[in-house]
Design a protein around this motif. Structure first.
Motif, PDB file in Angstrom:
ATOM      1  N   LEU A 126      34.735  36.912  25.354  1.00  0.00           N
ATOM      2  CA  LEU A 126      35.636  36.637  24.237  1.00  0.00           C
ATOM      3  C   LEU A 126      36.463  35.420  24.611  1.00  0.00           C
ATOM      4  CD1 LEU A 126      37.122  37.306  21.573  1.00  0.00           C
ATOM      5  CD2 LEU A 126      38.613  38.831  22.915  1.00  0.00           C
ATOM      6  N   ARG A 127      36.419  34.403  23.777  1.00  0.00           N
ATOM      7  CA  ARG A 127      37.156  33.166  24.054  1.00  0.00           C
ATOM      8  C   ARG A 127      38.123  32.890  22.918  1.00  0.00           C
ATOM      9  NH1 ARG A 127      31.795  32.174  25.529  1.00  0.00           N
ATOM     10  NH2 ARG A 127      31.498  31.592  27.721  1.00  0.00           N
ATOM     11  N   THR A 128      39.379  32.676  23.272  1.00  0.00           N
ATOM     12  CA  THR A 128      40.410  32.262  22.331  1.00  0.00           C
ATOM     13  C   THR A 128      41.124  31.051  22.920  1.00  0.00           C
ATOM     14  OG1 THR A 128      42.279  33.522  23.231  1.00  0.00           O
ATOM     15  CG2 THR A 128      40.724  34.727  21.822  1.00  0.00           C
ATOM     16  N   ALA A 131      43.152  32.665  25.904  1.00  0.00           N
ATOM     17  CA  ALA A 131      42.617  33.621  26.872  1.00  0.00           C
ATOM     18  C   ALA A 131      41.094  33.618  26.850  1.00  0.00           C
ATOM     19  CB  ALA A 131      43.133  35.025  26.575  1.00  0.00           C
ATOM     20  N   ARG A 132      40.534  34.106  27.959  1.00  0.00           N
ATOM     21  CA  ARG A 132      39.096  34.301  28.059  1.00  0.00           C
ATOM     22  C   ARG A 132      38.860  35.665  28.688  1.00  0.00           C
ATOM     23  NH1 ARG A 132      34.075  31.468  28.953  1.00  0.00           N
ATOM     24  NH2 ARG A 132      32.750  32.690  30.367  1.00  0.00           N
ATOM     25  N   VAL A 133      38.044  36.477  28.003  1.00  0.00           N
ATOM     26  CA  VAL A 133      37.730  37.823  28.465  1.00  0.00           C
ATOM     27  C   VAL A 133      36.233  37.888  28.740  1.00  0.00           C
ATOM     28  CG1 VAL A 133      37.805  40.283  27.935  1.00  0.00           C
ATOM     29  CG2 VAL A 133      39.576  38.754  27.027  1.00  0.00           C
ATOM     30  N   SER A 134      35.857  38.451  29.875  1.00  0.00           N
ATOM     31  CA  SER A 134      34.442  38.610  30.190  1.00  0.00           C
ATOM     32  C   SER A 134      34.187  40.031  30.673  1.00  0.00           C
ATOM     33  CB  SER A 134      33.996  37.603  31.249  1.00  0.00           C
ATOM     34  OG  SER A 134      34.639  37.850  32.475  1.00  0.00           O
ATOM     35  N   ILE A 135      33.043  40.590  30.269  1.00  0.00           N
ATOM     36  CA  ILE A 135      32.604  41.920  30.668  1.00  0.00           C
ATOM     37  C   ILE A 135      31.159  41.785  31.136  1.00  0.00           C
ATOM     38  CG2 ILE A 135      32.275  44.316  29.972  1.00  0.00           C
ATOM     39  CD1 ILE A 135      34.284  43.822  27.718  1.00  0.00           C
ATOM     40  N   PHE A 176      31.938  47.599  32.655  1.00  0.00           N
ATOM     41  CA  PHE A 176      31.973  47.340  34.089  1.00  0.00           C
ATOM     42  C   PHE A 176      32.384  45.893  34.365  1.00  0.00           C
ATOM     43  CE2 PHE A 176      28.853  50.607  33.199  1.00  0.00           C
ATOM     44  CZ  PHE A 176      29.177  51.608  34.098  1.00  0.00           C
ATOM     45  N   PHE A 177      33.293  45.748  35.322  1.00  0.00           N
ATOM     46  CA  PHE A 177      33.729  44.435  35.805  1.00  0.00           C
ATOM     47  C   PHE A 177      34.260  43.563  34.656  1.00  0.00           C
ATOM     48  CE2 PHE A 177      30.385  45.923  38.707  1.00  0.00           C
ATOM     49  CZ  PHE A 177      31.153  46.050  39.848  1.00  0.00           C
ATOM     50  N   VAL A 178      35.456  43.950  34.231  1.00  0.00           N
ATOM     51  CA  VAL A 178      36.153  43.250  33.146  1.00  0.00           C
ATOM     52  C   VAL A 178      37.170  42.286  33.747  1.00  0.00           C
ATOM     53  CG1 VAL A 178      37.576  43.537  31.090  1.00  0.00           C
ATOM     54  CG2 VAL A 178      35.881  45.291  31.689  1.00  0.00           C
ATOM     55  N   SER A 179      37.272  41.084  33.192  1.00  0.00           N
ATOM     56  CA  SER A 179      38.289  40.129  33.649  1.00  0.00           C
ATOM     57  C   SER A 179      38.880  39.410  32.450  1.00  0.00           C
ATOM     58  CB  SER A 179      37.704  39.111  34.630  1.00  0.00           C
ATOM     59  OG  SER A 179      36.759  38.285  33.981  1.00  0.00           O
ATOM     60  N   VAL A 180      40.185  39.165  32.533  1.00  0.00           N
ATOM     61  CA  VAL A 180      40.917  38.449  31.485  1.00  0.00           C
ATOM     62  C   VAL A 180      41.678  37.310  32.149  1.00  0.00           C
ATOM     63  CG1 VAL A 180      42.606  38.624  29.632  1.00  0.00           C
ATOM     64  CG2 VAL A 180      41.173  40.601  30.186  1.00  0.00           C
ATOM     65  N   ASP A 181      41.427  36.085  31.727  1.00  0.00           N
ATOM     66  CA  ASP A 181      42.113  34.906  32.262  1.00  0.00           C
ATOM     67  C   ASP A 181      43.027  34.323  31.200  1.00  0.00           C
ATOM     68  OD1 ASP A 181      40.859  35.086  34.714  1.00  0.00           O
ATOM     69  OD2 ASP A 181      39.152  33.876  34.068  1.00  0.00           O
ATOM     70  N   GLU A 212      39.965  51.939  35.599  1.00  0.00           N
ATOM     71  CA  GLU A 212      40.034  52.133  37.037  1.00  0.00           C
ATOM     72  C   GLU A 212      40.144  50.802  37.776  1.00  0.00           C
ATOM     73  OE1 GLU A 212      36.698  54.413  38.255  1.00  0.00           O
ATOM     74  OE2 GLU A 212      37.249  56.194  37.114  1.00  0.00           O
ATOM     75  N   ASP A 213      40.942  50.823  38.835  1.00  0.00           N
ATOM     76  CA  ASP A 213      41.117  49.663  39.711  1.00  0.00           C
ATOM     77  C   ASP A 213      41.527  48.423  38.917  1.00  0.00           C
ATOM     78  OD1 ASP A 213      41.228  48.201  42.016  1.00  0.00           O
ATOM     79  OD2 ASP A 213      39.068  47.903  42.187  1.00  0.00           O
ATOM     80  N   VAL A 214      42.703  48.511  38.287  1.00  0.00           N
ATOM     81  CA  VAL A 214      43.239  47.407  37.488  1.00  0.00           C
ATOM     82  C   VAL A 214      44.124  46.542  38.384  1.00  0.00           C
ATOM     83  CG1 VAL A 214      44.600  46.792  35.462  1.00  0.00           C
ATOM     84  CG2 VAL A 214      43.189  48.864  35.434  1.00  0.00           C
ATOM     85  N   ARG A 215      43.859  45.243  38.378  1.00  0.00           N
ATOM     86  CA  ARG A 215      44.630  44.314  39.217  1.00  0.00           C
ATOM     87  C   ARG A 215      45.077  43.108  38.397  1.00  0.00           C
ATOM     88  NH1 ARG A 215      43.747  45.446  44.763  1.00  0.00           N
ATOM     89  NH2 ARG A 215      42.087  47.000  45.060  1.00  0.00           N
ATOM     90  N   SER A 216      46.300  42.679  38.660  1.00  0.00           N
ATOM     91  CA  SER A 216      46.839  41.479  38.024  1.00  0.00           C
ATOM     92  C   SER A 216      47.161  40.456  39.105  1.00  0.00           C
ATOM     93  CB  SER A 216      48.102  41.818  37.223  1.00  0.00           C
ATOM     94  OG  SER A 216      48.708  40.651  36.721  1.00  0.00           O
TER      95      SER A 216
END
Length: 511
Positions: A126-128, A131-135, A176-181, A212-216
């Motif tokens: 997801l690109r805005t 922000a950019r979200v990847s799964i 699985f393996f979600v990231s938000v920049d 699970e295992d959320v990190r900022s």
């Protein structure tokens, strides 16, 4: 001869099945492609449309594969897109018949029909503009939809993606393996999550969500870690409310004040909805990175107990702050803070709420505060603060060493420190000479000299505003009663015990 006829019949039947199956291939592929192209986001200012690069269907396994699925649009801030590199799924037999002229026999306005099984989505993005979200991967056991939505999709009729999601559901979905920049003025903020689970999705309702295992991280430095975060009993706002919220946000470009006011009204509407937005939230093993150290919380939670009356509770358990951070923040030498806190809100009317706050700090104090808070009405925030009022205050404080630790910072000698507290408090308590103030004064001096239990009460039913509270600094007896129960040891004895503890190797190590 009979066996030969049976074998021939089986071969002919298999050939017919294959012929029908391979005849379905272009039918399914064309209808899916047309249905995807009919999907959009209905927004006059920010329209978005869907497209797909490739569609293939295998009749033998009933497997449908999509490649290059994309939903894209434009906003005043820039382009927005949602992309999936590859989707694979199996079409149930009943749903497969819906692609044929037999549709009316299998779609009979049922509540929900399973449209796909064993769904796997790979490389979602997801690109805005902000922000950019990847799964990396998403799995859905079975996707369901209302028959009316299925018919619209197969006919290629226009479909609003947001509204369509309220006519769909799934029993279980994993990501699985979600990231938000998110780039910002302080650098690049990144939020990552190892895995998420959603169960019981049906339209606006979701039974359970776990992350699970959320990190900022900010510029690569970890600022927050949560081992697990859970929500249950979720009811999402309707699509009309979400469109209104987006429209209110758009006002921020021309009139920020109007945008804040409009969004605030909508958020209040969402929070007051029945059923509530969320019934229960839990978080475990949280770590917050701050300057010169870390703060940890073993557990936190929120419960929406009821709507009528509005009743919520929340808690923090195992809040731990090292003494080095307390020294930096307060300039005082204190022990490591280990505390539990609870908060409760109970609506008494549309404009009044009973608040209950408890604090249990090991080795320092236990405190409970209960009061009724009255809303000031829909006025500017600065005025609302001045017009805020409360009543029925009940505050109890059980000292377990807090007074002695504070006094220990005044002087190294226990006798000198205790005398400074008593002398200073005696001079500062310059109250109007009334019987009520004399009782307040005596209670405070008793608590300071022999810390034990302190209780403060306001007159039952009497509303107290901020301005009268400030005016009563020299006349607290006009608003409150105060009572003290002496402790077993004097303040000087408690300070001496702390001095001996901190002088020992164990005390110096903070054990």
């Amino acid at each position: 001869m009979k066996k030969t006829y049976v074998a021939a019949a089986i071969v002919i039947l298999a050939a017919c099945v294959l012929a029908v199956g391979f005849g379905l291939r272009p039918l399914v592929e064309n209808q899916v492609r047309r249905g995807i192209q009919s999907v959009s986001v209905t927004d006059e200012k920010h329209p978005a449309h869907a497209e797909v690069e490739g569609v293939t269907f295998s009749p033998l396994t009933r497997t449908l594969s999509l490649y290059g699925l994309r939903l894209s649009g434009e906003t005043p801030q820039g382009p927005v897109s949602y992309e999936v590199a590859e989707v694979s799924l199996r079409i149930p037999l009943r749903m497969l018949l819906a692609y044929t002229p037999l549709r009316s026999l299998v779609l009979r306005n049922a509540d929900m029909t399973t449209v796909a099984e064993n769904i796997v989505l790979r490389n979602l993005a997801l690109r805005t503009p902000t922000a950019r979200v990847s799964i990396q991967r998403e799995e859905i056991d079975a996707l369901r939809a209302r028959d009316a939505l299925i018919v619209r999709f197969l006919d290629g009729a226009p479909i609003d993606a947001l509204r369509a999601s309220y006519d769909m559901g799934a029993d279980k979905a994993r990501s699985f393996f979600v990231s938000v920049d998110m780039p910002g003025k302080d650098g690049l903020a990144r939020l990552t999550m190892k895995e998420s689970l959603v169960t019981g999705w049906s339209g606006a309702a979701v039974d359970f969500v776990r992350m699970e295992d959320v990190r900022s991280r900010i510029n690569g430095q970890e600022s927050l870690h949560v081992a697990s975060f859970e929500c249950s009993g979720i009811t999402l706002p309707g699509p009309a409310v979400l469109h209104r919220l987006a429209a209110a946000a758009d006002l921020g470009e021309t009139d920020p004040d109007a945008a804040v006011k409009a969004m605030g009204t909508i958020v209040e509407e969402i929070l007051a909805a029945d059923p509530p937005l969320v019934r229960k939230m839990r978080a475990t093993d949280m770590t917050f990175a701050v300057d010169n150290g870390r703060v940890t919380v073993s557990g936190a939670g929120f419960d929406w107990v009821s709507n009528a009356p509005n009743h919520t509770t929340s808690f923090l358990r195992g809040l731990t702050v090292p003494k080095s951070l307390l020294l930096t923040a307060t300039g005082l030498h204190l022990p490591n803070l280990k505390a539990d806190m609870t908060f409760e809100n109970l609506a008494l009317s549309s404009a009044s709420h009973q608040k209950t706050i408890t604090l249990k700090a090991a080795g320092l104090a236990d405190a409970t505060c209960v009061f009724t808070l009255y809303d000031a009405g829909s006025i500017a925030s600065s005025q609302a603060l001045l017009l805020q009022s409360f009543s029925d205050l009940r505050l109890s404080l059980d000292d377990h060493g807090a007074m002695a630790w504070l006094a220990h910072n005044l002087a190294p000698d226990a006798g000198t420190a205790a005398a400074m507290v008593n002398t200073g408090l005696d001079k500062e308590l310059n109250l109007t000479p009334t019987p009520q103030n004399n009782a307040v004064r005596q209670a405070l001096l008793t608590f300071a000299q022999r810390p034990g239990r302190l209780e403060i009460r306001s007159e039952r039913g009497r509303r107290i505003g901020i301005l009268p509270l400030l005016a009563a600094i020299s006349d607290p007896g006009a608003l409150f009663t105060c009572r003290a129960t002496p402790g077993q040891r004097t303040l000087e004895e408690q300070i001496a015990a702390i001095a001996a503890q901190t002088a020992s190797p164990e005390g110096k190590a903070g054990k």
